[in-house]
Enzyme design. Sequence first.
Site: not given
Ligand code: NDP
Length: 508
Positions: A206, A259-261, A264, A281, A315, A412
Site C-alpha cells: 500500500k 512512516g510516522s511514529t 507505527g 521503521e 527519516c 520530527e
Molecule cells: P503516516 O505515518 O501517516 O503514513 C505512512 C503510511 O502509513 C501511508 O501509506 C499511510 O497512508 C499509512 N497509514 C496511515 N494511517 C494508517 C493506519 N491507521 N493504518 C495503516 N496504515 C496507515 O505519515 P504521513 O504521511 O501522515 O506523514 C505525517 C508525518 O509522519 C510527517 O510529517 C513525518 O513527520 C512523518 N513521516 C515519517 C516518515 C519516516 O520515514 N520516518 C515517512 C513519512 C512521514 P496514507 O498515505 O493514506 O496516510
Amino acid sequence: MNASLASQREIAKQPEPSPAVARFLKRGPRLLIGGEWVESKSKQLVSVIDPATGREIATVADADQADVDRAVVAARAAFEKGPWPEMTPAQREVLLWRLSDLIEKNADELSELESVNNGKTKFMASIIDVPGTRNYFRYMAGWATKITGDTISTSIGGIPGAKFHTYTSREPVGVCAQIVPWNFPLAMAAWKLAPALAAGCTCILKPAEQTPLTALRLGELIIEAGFPPGVVNILTGLGETAGAALVAHPGVDKIAFTGSTSVGKLINKSATDTLKRVSLELGGKSPVVIFPDADVNAAIGGASNAIFFNHGQVCCAGSRLYAHRSVFDQVVEGISGAARSIKLGPGLDPQTQMGPLVSKEQQDRVLGYIESGRKQGASVMTGGGAPSNPGYYVEPTVLVNVKPEMRVVREEIFGPVLVAQRFDDINEIAAMANDTEYGLSASVWSKDLSTVHRIVPKIRAGTVWVNCHNFVDPNMPFGGFKQSGFGREHGRSAIELYTEIKSVCMAI
Ligand code: NDP
C-alpha cells in the site's frame, strides 16, 4: 499566509510532462490483485496532485475492506499453491533480476513520475531513487539463493542411547502487508518487496495516498517480469481504511511499515490482536555533532546535505545540529549560505535544486513548526518562509537560539528545517545527542579517531555515520533504537524479517 512566512524567491513554471508520463497519467484508476488490474469495489477515487503546481494530475482507486479481502485471498492463494511456492530460489532470483532490468529500461519514465508525484527533482530521482531501486532488487535477488539454516548439536537426555539429528531451516513468513510513506515512494516499495520476494513471501503493497504513481508503474513491470499472479498485489488508497484493514486482517502474517511514529504505534497495537510479525521503521530527529577538530568545510557541506537532501523529508535527516562553540558561528554561517544558494523550483525544471514539499498539508505542517519556533524564541538565520507561487515550497531554513524543550528541537519536522545548538564540553555531547525519544541515526564529525571511537558507542541510534550522513546501502542494516522502531531492513537482517526459523529434530 502569515506575512513573516512570505518569501521573495522566484519559482519557475513546471514544464509539461513527457508523452510517456502523460500517457501513464491517463490510465484509469485500478488495483493490482491476483495478477489483474481491477477496479476498486468502493468506486471511490483519490486525487493525485503535482506538488509543484497544486493541480490534480491523475486519480487512483481508493481501496476498501472488500478490496483488502480480495488482495489477501489472492496473496494467500499465491503463497500456498500455484507456481510461486514450487519455484526454486534461483528462479526467484531470475525474476527479481528481470524486474531490476525493467526498472533500468524505464528509468527515465520512473524518475519523471516520481518527480511530478512527490515534488523531488527528476534529476535526483534519476541518480538516487531509481538506480537505488534497481540496485536494491539486484542485491536482494542474490539473497534468494543464500538463505540457510544451521545444523545443531543437541544434548537431549532421558532416553538411553537415543540420538538426534537436528537442524533449522528458514521459511518464508507468509503473506506480507507492506505500508510505505511518500518521501521515497519507489525506493521504499523496493525496500519492502525485494527481501520479501527473495524469501518466497507474497506481498500486498500500500503506497502512501499522496504518492501512488511509481508503485502502480512498478506493478506493470512486475507483471511484465513474469511474477506469478497474486505474488505482488498493489492497493492504492487511504491509510485509515485500506492500511488499517490490512493490519487487522487475519489472513496477513506480517506487517512491514515505514512512516510516522504515531501511526507505527497504532499499527503495532492493532497487529497484536492476531500476533502478526511487525517491523517498524519510524521517525527520527537525528543529531549531527561537529567536534572542534573536524574538517569544518567538509562538515558544513555534510551537515547541509544531511538536512536539505530530499527537502528534509528523510527519516534519518540530520535535523539537530550540535557544533562545538569554537566552530559554531562558522558552521552555522556556512550552512545558512548553502541554504540561501539552493534554487527552489519545480521538479521537471533542470535548473531546480530543491522542489516543493509533498503536499499542502506537509507545507502547512513545516511552516507551522517554523512559526512555533519563532514564538518560542528561536531566531531564523535564513529561510523561514514560502514563496507566494502555487506549489508547496518551503525555503531551506536554519534556526538558532533554540532550547532543548522547544517543539522544533523535540519533534520530527520532516522538512528543510535545521535547529542549531552549540556545545562546550565534549563529555556532555552524547547526552545532548541522545536527548530525544528517537534513535534512528546520527553523524559525528571529527578527525580524531579516539574522539570518534569514544562517542560512537554512547550514541543510542541504529546508524551512526562518521564524517558523512545519509548514506545507506542494501548490505548495511538500517532501522531504529527507541521510538524509531524495531527490526532492521537491508542485508541479512531484512531476510530475517521475512523468514521464520523452523527447528527439525529427528530421532535417528
Ligand atoms: P503516516 O505515518 O501517516 O503514513 C505512512 C503510511 O502509513 C501511508 O501509506 C499511510 O497512508 C499509512 N497509514 C496511515 N494511517 C494508517 C493506519 N491507521 N493504518 C495503516 N496504515 C496507515 O505519515 P504521513 O504521511 O501522515 O506523514 C505525517 C508525518 O509522519 C510527517 O510529517 C513525518 O513527520 C512523518 N513521516 C515519517 C516518515 C519516516 O520515514 N520516518 C515517512 C513519512 C512521514 P496514507 O498515505 O493514506 O496516510
